[in-house]
Scaffold this motif. Sequence first.
Motif, mmCIF file in Angstrom:
data_model
loop_
_atom_site.group_PDB
_atom_site.id
_atom_site.type_symbol
_atom_site.label_atom_id
_atom_site.label_comp_id
_atom_site.label_asym_id
_atom_site.label_seq_id
_atom_site.Cartn_x
_atom_site.Cartn_y
_atom_site.Cartn_z
ATOM 1 N N UNK A 168 0.844 -1.192 0.000
ATOM 2 C CA UNK A 168 0.000 0.000 0.000
ATOM 3 C C UNK A 168 0.878 1.240 0.000
ATOM 4 N N UNK A 169 1.140 1.746 -1.201
ATOM 5 C CA UNK A 169 1.921 2.968 -1.311
ATOM 6 C C UNK A 169 0.969 4.131 -1.477
ATOM 7 N N UNK A 170 0.731 4.502 -2.723
ATOM 8 C CA UNK A 170 -0.203 5.597 -2.983
ATOM 9 C C UNK A 170 -1.632 5.212 -2.620
ATOM 10 N N UNK A 171 -1.919 3.935 -2.616
ATOM 11 C CA UNK A 171 -3.296 3.473 -2.441
ATOM 12 C C UNK A 171 -3.538 3.038 -1.005
#
Lengths: 596, 596
Positions: A168-171
Amino acid sequence: MTYRAPVRDMLFCMQELANLEAVSQLPGFEEAGLDTAQAVLEECAKFNENVVAPLNWDGDQKPSFWKDGAVTTTPGFKQAFRQFAEGGWQGLQHPADFGGQGLPKTIGAACIEMINSANLSFALCPLLTDGAIEALLTAGTDEQKALYLPKMIDGSWTGTMNLTEPQAGSDLAAVRTRAEPQADGSYKIFGTKIYITYGEHDMADNIVHLVLARVTGAPEGVKGISLFIVPKYLVNADGSLGDRNDVHCVSIEHKLGIKASPTAVLQYGDHGGAIGYLVGQENRGLEYMFIMMNAARFAVGTQGIALAERAYQKAVAYARERVQSRPVDGSLPTAAPIIHHPDVKRMLMTMRACTEGCRAMSLVAAAAYDAAHAHPDAEVRKQNQAFYEFMVPLVKGYSTEMSIDVASLGVQVHGGMGFIEETGAAQYYRDAKILTIYEGTTAIQANDLVGRKTARDGGATARAIAAQIEQTEAALARSASVHALAVRQHLQAGRQAFAEVVDFIAQRAKSDPNAVFAGSVPYLMLAGNLMAGWQLARALLVAEQRQAEGTDTAFMAAKITTARFYADHILSQLPGVRDSIVNGSAGVTDMALEAF
Amino acid sequence: MTYRAPVRDMLFCMQELANLEAVSQLPGFEEAGLDTAQAVLEECAKFNENVVAPLNWDGDQKPSFWKDGAVTTTPGFKQAFRQFAEGGWQGLQHPADFGGQGLPKTIGAACIEMINSANLSFALCPLLTDGAIEALLTAGTDEQKALYLPKMIDGSWTGTMNLTEPQAGSDLAAVRTRAEPQADGSYKIFGTKIYITYGEHDMADNIVHLVLARVTGAPEGVKGISLFIVPKYLVNADGSLGDRNDVHCVSIEHKLGIKASPTAVLQYGDHGGAIGYLVGQENRGLEYMFIMMNAARFAVGTQGIALAERAYQKAVAYARERVQSRPVDGSLPTAAPIIHHPDVKRMLMTMRACTEGCRAMSLVAAAAYDAAHAHPDAEVRKQNQAFYEFMVPLVKGYSTEMSIDVASLGVQVHGGMGFIEETGAAQYYRDAKILTIYEGTTAIQANDLVGRKTARDGGATARAIAAQIEQTEAALARSASVHALAVRQHLQAGRQAFAEVVDFIAQRAKSDPNAVFAGSVPYLMLAGNLMAGWQLARALLVAEQRQAEGTDTAFMAAKITTARFYADHILSQLPGVRDSIVNGSAGVTDMALEAF
């Protein structure tokens, strides 16, 4: 001295462009006039030039290192952070109620630029702490505020933001860290967080982690995320430190740049569960985290400006000193310092114009933030809030993309020497690359700009700004100097290009999102370029007036030339960018995925 | 596999754009038709993909190191270089008389791209050796050729170029290394040379240094520079190695990138004088060195293309694999591989279009080189020579500046992972920065373009190229497909912008050199952008035809989209650049030097 704070330019931006006078009439900021600004900036300059800047190269060469769960920072960092804390710099923009100095962002942003110019890696620790303080101020209970804020504001403890996980980076919808409610009202936290800046270090007594996690049974997606305080050491009711909490740094990253800033992998709950305390209400964590993120995004934009300033200063110093080749105009019979060569001047002007343009844009945005928070009139607050929110992705996205180009030019000015690490120019090139990535990549900023800031209100805020730019065009036309007219021409063309793109987005965002989002980053770059150029155009008008009055004429002459350069070389590119946005989606969307 | 050679695209460029058929009709190149090209490229791909590419990351992590005057290269390099030599790759473009394969540059340039994609640091050794071979072929005596060339061509020995000294970088007039004539016709060489790529290493039995120095009593400036062979080990008349010569590596540089390539400081003559042999005539050294430099400049341009290709491939692989967020068009109910996101596609298309455009430009230039050297008709040779010489600064300057942007986008596609060194994307970003510096910075290329390539003939060569571009515009108009018409519009506007800048330079270079040279690099970027876009426009025309014939339709469709993307997003920026050149000098020249 490796860095000299651009106090004169900062004060010019505050006074002449950001209307510091008006800021100092806002309730609570009565002391924050020009005299205060000047005194604070000069003190801040002294500290950063003398204490923080000399540690920048050391930080690159002797990065923070991890051993057995502990992180040792670069020699000198700990002492410098003590001095930073004792100087009261962490509390600059925070409320006096908790020990801060309560200065407006208009002044604070300039101070944040200085510390980041001095040492990007060092500055990240207070930058993240600022964000954590903001979040607790907004959503913490009175008890939490009383327990944590004074120590964070006086620099005894630092703060972190824990969002990212391996999947889970940008999301953030994909966040998996879980929080189990306990009988005593606390939670046990379990999970892995990555990319945690200053997630572990030796510069403060405690670290206050703010952590996104899902309470057992919470809804899926972003609507099931809550925010928790997870201190490294538990805090007793009297504020003293208690047991070590179950959060452990298992490694730090080996990075391209900002090597002195430890980027931690944090493991929560491997030994029974880390004790966490809910901030605000369950499932509203993302909302609170956005408070931190918006503060941090603006600050990261400032980092871009800061890095560009430092790279510029280094390049100028080298260009004055390095002797090579005769001037092309035959004006000197022998080899000259390379600053005489037109292309070197062009590179330096590019670096300078971009830096000054972004600085002006960011300080004007900061003043809007202050008005949005403190103005007595709700309508004025609302307008300023809309303006500020529109500017955040531009300050973040445009200033940081700009800083990469500026840092690259900085290496280029040094020629072969630039590629040798000992020269130091390469460090800025390496450091800069993180700025377009963390706190939301440029694409994430562009999504925000397109979706929340442009399409959502049908382009109304954007058009209101365009109308303000038209007023500047009219003022330039009235001035009628050769420089003002040249700048006006490009400002007008740029503003028209902007308006056409805004229309395109407002009309097509729903019906053809692929086409609109294919142009999202070019739109961000166009808008940022325009806003920076607009502020420099305003600066030119002021500078012409001050020059006519005989005030600081050398500074004003340079400001006029810089504004002219920006318009001719940078603002002038906007019609081309408009075309690529409005007509350019076929080349993106037509490509079959398997053909890449 | 970390790299897959783009053989299909290379063959397309050779066959459809560079007219390999015509090259293979030149005397001496009769064997060099499509079948040969394909066989050579496939063999070359195999070698570089399997042997050279896997050493790229190792080279970054375990760079060459210096100890007691000796340089040990990265583990595996020595063995790989043996295989390179045994495969005959060093001799690819060199004459069969000395053991080479005598292939045209049209094919050779593609092979050079492959080895540089595979491993930029490794490839620098043969790249410099190629230059030294060229110089000896042109200016060496028959004896020198016989003594040195076979061993250099079979890879037993390598070559270097020794130009730079601490006080003499771009300005060779300042060279101080001196050569004292000896009774036996040799010279003793004394001085310090810096930035000598593979100036010392362990991959070959001997190193043939080509060194610029001043013979005692020579005129000042560039007219007093001679070229010398200074072998690391003296060579006996029978070709066997004799005594160690008095040239010693005293250190190697600690660099931002290309870390496996040792960048040596060489000390000549500290122990009585290094024995050197004059190449050609005294005081004509610069002329001979330019032969090496022109070959090397073209090759460095190819390095830019090579690096961009590798960065592109890595970014595509990551974008296919990394899952994050739902598509903006709602086409998938769950998070998708990021290659679905329009901005990621835009970044990948930018990387691809720039890379393919520059590749096409460079291979067309290579074919002109072949015709300039081998065509039986003197007039045809002359035209091709003029075309090739015009293209060299563009291939070097534009392709390398492009490669920095592409490598930066490559990191960006990776998000936070891109900033972690282990990911590997950051290496390309670090490596790329040398390409705009060595073998003449972009500004030096631009000086060459403005002075020798444009102003000197009053813009005639440039206008002849513009006329060829007009023919492509006409063909696009005849095609009349929607893509062809869109491309035509931008090509026409770009060509007109180019022509206006050429007129500006032709008219003003003498009367206002500061204004012209303030726009020199923007002119280079404009011209390079146009030439790459022109070749992609030609590619589009071919691809439409092949698609209509049913040949390789997926490849042709991608080529059409790529050409369209380039035109809409990159070529479309040229009118803005023209404005900044033609009207933008005031912002550069007005700035007082003390105001920086």
